[in-house]
Each structure stands twice: as structure tokens, then as C-alpha cells.
Scaffold this motif. Structure first.
Motif, PDB file in Angstrom:
ATOM      1  N   CYS A  86      41.188  48.394  17.994  1.00 16.24           N
ATOM      2  CA  CYS A  86      41.690  48.131  16.636  1.00 16.24           C
ATOM      3  C   CYS A  86      42.879  49.024  16.304  1.00 16.24           C
ATOM      4  O   CYS A  86      43.884  48.564  15.752  1.00 16.24           O
ATOM      5  CB  CYS A  86      40.573  48.366  15.624  1.00 16.24           C
ATOM      6  SG  CYS A  86      39.147  47.288  15.886  1.00 16.24           S
TER       7      CYS A  86
ATOM      8  N   ARG B 110      46.714  40.500  19.660  1.00 16.30           N
ATOM      9  CA  ARG B 110      46.184  41.544  20.550  1.00 16.30           C
ATOM     10  C   ARG B 110      44.661  41.464  20.598  1.00 16.30           C
ATOM     11  O   ARG B 110      44.001  41.521  19.568  1.00 16.30           O
ATOM     12  CB  ARG B 110      46.589  42.904  19.986  1.00 16.30           C
ATOM     13  CG  ARG B 110      46.538  44.143  20.841  1.00 16.30           C
ATOM     14  CD  ARG B 110      45.258  44.636  21.454  1.00 16.30           C
ATOM     15  NE  ARG B 110      44.097  44.696  20.583  1.00 16.30           N
ATOM     16  CZ  ARG B 110      42.861  44.941  21.003  1.00 16.30           C
ATOM     17  NH1 ARG B 110      42.606  45.169  22.275  1.00 16.30           N
ATOM     18  NH2 ARG B 110      41.841  44.958  20.167  1.00 16.30           N
TER      19      ARG B 110
ATOM     20  N   ASP C 125      44.439  40.883  15.331  1.00 16.56           N
ATOM     21  CA  ASP C 125      43.375  41.277  16.258  1.00 16.56           C
ATOM     22  C   ASP C 125      42.146  40.419  15.940  1.00 16.56           C
ATOM     23  O   ASP C 125      41.467  40.642  14.941  1.00 16.56           O
ATOM     24  CB  ASP C 125      43.053  42.769  16.096  1.00 16.56           C
ATOM     25  CG  ASP C 125      42.059  43.266  17.146  1.00 16.56           C
ATOM     26  OD1 ASP C 125      41.279  42.445  17.682  1.00 16.56           O
ATOM     27  OD2 ASP C 125      42.044  44.478  17.431  1.00 16.56           O
TER      28      ASP C 125
ATOM     29  N   VAL D 220      39.011  40.206  16.438  1.00 14.51           N
ATOM     30  CA  VAL D 220      37.821  40.932  16.903  1.00 14.51           C
ATOM     31  C   VAL D 220      36.585  40.015  16.955  1.00 14.51           C
ATOM     32  O   VAL D 220      36.212  39.409  15.950  1.00 14.51           O
ATOM     33  CB  VAL D 220      37.500  42.126  15.979  1.00 14.51           C
ATOM     34  CG1 VAL D 220      36.272  42.895  16.482  1.00 14.51           C
ATOM     35  CG2 VAL D 220      38.696  43.055  15.864  1.00 14.51           C
TER      36      VAL D 220
ATOM     37  N   GLU E 296      38.088  37.615  23.899  1.00 10.38           N
ATOM     38  CA  GLU E 296      38.526  37.124  22.586  1.00 10.38           C
ATOM     39  C   GLU E 296      39.693  36.143  22.724  1.00 10.38           C
ATOM     40  O   GLU E 296      39.686  35.053  22.114  1.00 10.38           O
ATOM     41  CB  GLU E 296      38.952  38.315  21.703  1.00 10.38           C
ATOM     42  CG  GLU E 296      37.777  39.196  21.296  1.00 10.38           C
ATOM     43  CD  GLU E 296      38.171  40.604  20.849  1.00 10.38           C
ATOM     44  OE1 GLU E 296      37.291  41.306  20.325  1.00 10.38           O
ATOM     45  OE2 GLU E 296      39.332  41.043  21.056  1.00 10.38           O
TER      46      GLU E 296
HETATM   47 MG    MG Z   1      38.460  44.964  19.678  1.00 10.25          MG
END
Ligand code: MG
Ligand code: ATP
Ligand code: TZP
Ligand code: MG
Length: 260
Positions: A189, A114, A87, A89, A119
């Protein structure tokens, strides 16, 4: 019957995640029937990742020291055949986040990437707006997800009002979920960890596992909203955890809004 299998096998999900969402992630995994462990020290991450059912790498509050640990964990996971969920982020919000996400993608084979559209766009070089951890694009998220899957040789999961799951060839979309998910921090998350639990028990079909995980998650949110819409998002967050424990494979089959 993936949820049933998760609840029987309790796969261990090794989470290297951010300080904002650690407790929520552990509780979400427990609620669904998986087994969480958070471990970060370079002395132990390779051992922990090797015995896990899946490894989650989430760069939400990343430091240079943590990135070294994540690389050790990721390479051990690859060696042991343990799937990795990344992820990225806030990729695109700062150069550090973009560079470190790309470094992780370079130094290990990621199974599932993901993120929100902004992003993922930042990683594939498509124009995006990323403000802190929230991001969006103007273009087509299906094309974006396909591009990411091809570029990084992984399954890409791009989330938002409609979620796209693709390995670059097969494309699935899921339109379950609820806007209140965006009002609770860590729901993106936690989804990465939930996908980890699904892939842990269904490594042979990562696209199907990730699609079912996303549908299950959205359905839990819809039911939680129906029970708490007059109370507000604090109650919704609790109800959502409850539904992660209560939703069954049958409910997922019955309520999923999927397009293949
Ligand atoms: Mg996020
Ligand atoms: P962001 O920081 O931009 O909110 P995120 O990392 O939290 O991104 P989301 O894209 O919010 O991730 O996805 C988390 C969950 O919320 C997914 O299950 C997704 O389907 C759901 N979701 C997000 N936006 C909506 C929406 N508008 N309607 C329904 N579900 C949504
Ligand atoms: N800041 C750094 S990590 C983080 C915040 C607010 C959590 C982001 O969680 P999510 O799931 O992307 O909303
Ligand atoms: Mg969100």
C-alpha cells in the motif's frame, strides 16, 4: 534526480487508503520528502484531488460510500490533470473488490495500476489465487502486466520478488527488495503512495517514474535489512522508514537491479 526534486517540491499526495495502513503511509511519504493528506468526505475530495500532485485510490477496506467518494475524487483529478494510482487490494478475493476495482477503472483514467500478481490477474480475467490481500499466479507476470496495461490503458506495476513495470510496450523489471517486506503490513500500500510522489514530479515519463520508485523502495528495504537482520521485523520496519529518508538518487542509480 527525481528524489531530489521530490524533497525540494514536497508534492502533495492525496491518499484515499485503507484503515490498516493510514499511519504507515503518511509516515512513509513524509520520510521520503513528500506531503501526505488523507481526505474521504464527498464534500471535499474533488477539491483536494484537484490541488494534489497525485491521487492514491486504495480499496483495502472499501465501503459503498467510499467508492462514491473515490469516483468524485478520480474524476476531479482527471479534469485537473492529476495522476491517479489505483491499488486494487484483495481484488479476486471477493466479487465486491473485483467489481469495485473494475468500476473505478471504468469511470476514470487511471495512470498507474499497482498490485500483486493475483490482484491484477483477477482484473484481467487470468486465473489466480487470492487469499485475503495476498495473491499469486502460476503464469508469466510480464505477460500479465502487459495485458493489464493494454486493457486499462495505463502503466501497470505488478509486484513480488521481481517487480514488472510496463505501459504495454516498454517493459522494465526490478529485482531489488527483500522478503521481509512481506512481513510488514502495508508495504504494498505504501508503495502505491511512493509511486504517486514520483509520478507527481515526473508526469511526462510515468514508466520511468514508476520504475525508479520501485527500485528506490526495494533498495531502502535492502539497506534496512542489512542493519536489522539480527533484531527482527519490528526493527526492520523502523529502519525501512529511516532509509526512505536517507536513500538518495545516487544510491538508486548505483544499487538498482533493473532490466529494460
Ligand atoms: Mg496489497
Ligand atoms: P501481498 O499482499 O501479496 O504481499 P502487496 O500488496 O503487499 O502484496 P507486494 O507484492 O508484497 O505487495 O510488494 C510490496 C513490496 O515488497 C514491493 O516493493 C516488492 O518488490 C516487495 N517484495 C514482495 N515480495 C518480495 C520478495 N519475495 N522479495 C523481495 N521483495 C519483495
Ligand atoms: N486488510 C485489508 S487492507 C490490508 C489488510 C491486511 C492491508 C494490506 O496491505 P498490503 O500493503 O497489501 O500488504
Ligand atoms: Mg506484501
Amino acid at each position: 534526480m527525481t528524489l531530489e526534486q521530490i524533497r525540494k517540491e514536497n508534492p502533495l499526495v492525496h491518499c484515499m487508503t485503507n484503515v490498516v495502513v493510514t499511519n504507515f503511509t503518511a509516515n512513509g511519504l513524509l520520510a521520503m520528502g513528500a506531503s501526505p493528506v488523507m481526505a474521504y468526505a464527498k464534500e471535499e475530495v474533488a477539491d483536494m484531488a484537484s490541488i494534489a500532485g497525485a491521487l492514491l485510490l486504495n480499496i483495502g477496506t472499501l465501503s459503498t460510500e467510499q467508492i462514491e467518494s473515490m469516483i468524485l475524487a478520480g474524476q476531479a483529478a482527471n479534469k485537473a490533470g492529476v495522476p491517479i494510482i489505483l491499488d486494487p487490494v484483495g481484488a479476486g478475493a471477493t466479487t465486491f473488490r473485483t467489481d469495485m476495482s473494475l468500476r473505478l477503472l471504468n469511470e476514470m483514467n487511471v495512470t498507474v495500476l499497482r498490485g500483486n500478481a493475483g490482484e491484477i490477474a483477477s482484473l484481467v480475467g487470468v486465473k489466480a489465487t487470492v487469499k485475503g490481500v495476498d495473491g499469486a499466479i502460476e503464469g508469466d507476470t510480464i505477460e500479465l502486466a502487459k495485458k493489464a496495461a493494454e486493457m486499462f490503458n495505463c502503466v501497470a506495476v505488478v509486484t513480488g520478488a521481481v517487480d514488472v513495470i510496463t505501459d504495454g510496450q516498454l517493459v522494465h523489471t526490478i529485482s531489488n527488495g527483500h522478503p521481509w517486506l512481506t512481513k510488514v503490513v502495508g508495504t504494498g500500500c505504501l508503495l502505491g503512495a511512493v509511486i504517486g510522489a514520483y509520478v507527481a514530479v515526473r508526469r511526462d515519463d510515468v514508466v520511468a517514474a514508476a520504475t525508479d520508485a520501485v527500485a528506490y523502495y526495494g533498495i531502502a528495504a535492502e539497506i534496512a535489512f542489512s542493519k536489522t537482520n539480527e533484531l527482527g521485523i519490528g526493527a526492520f520496519q523502523q529502519a525501512f522508514l529511516n532509509e526512505l529518508a536517507l536513500v538518495t538518487d545516487e544510491k538508486v542509480d548505483q544499487l538498482q537491479r533493473a532490466e529494460v
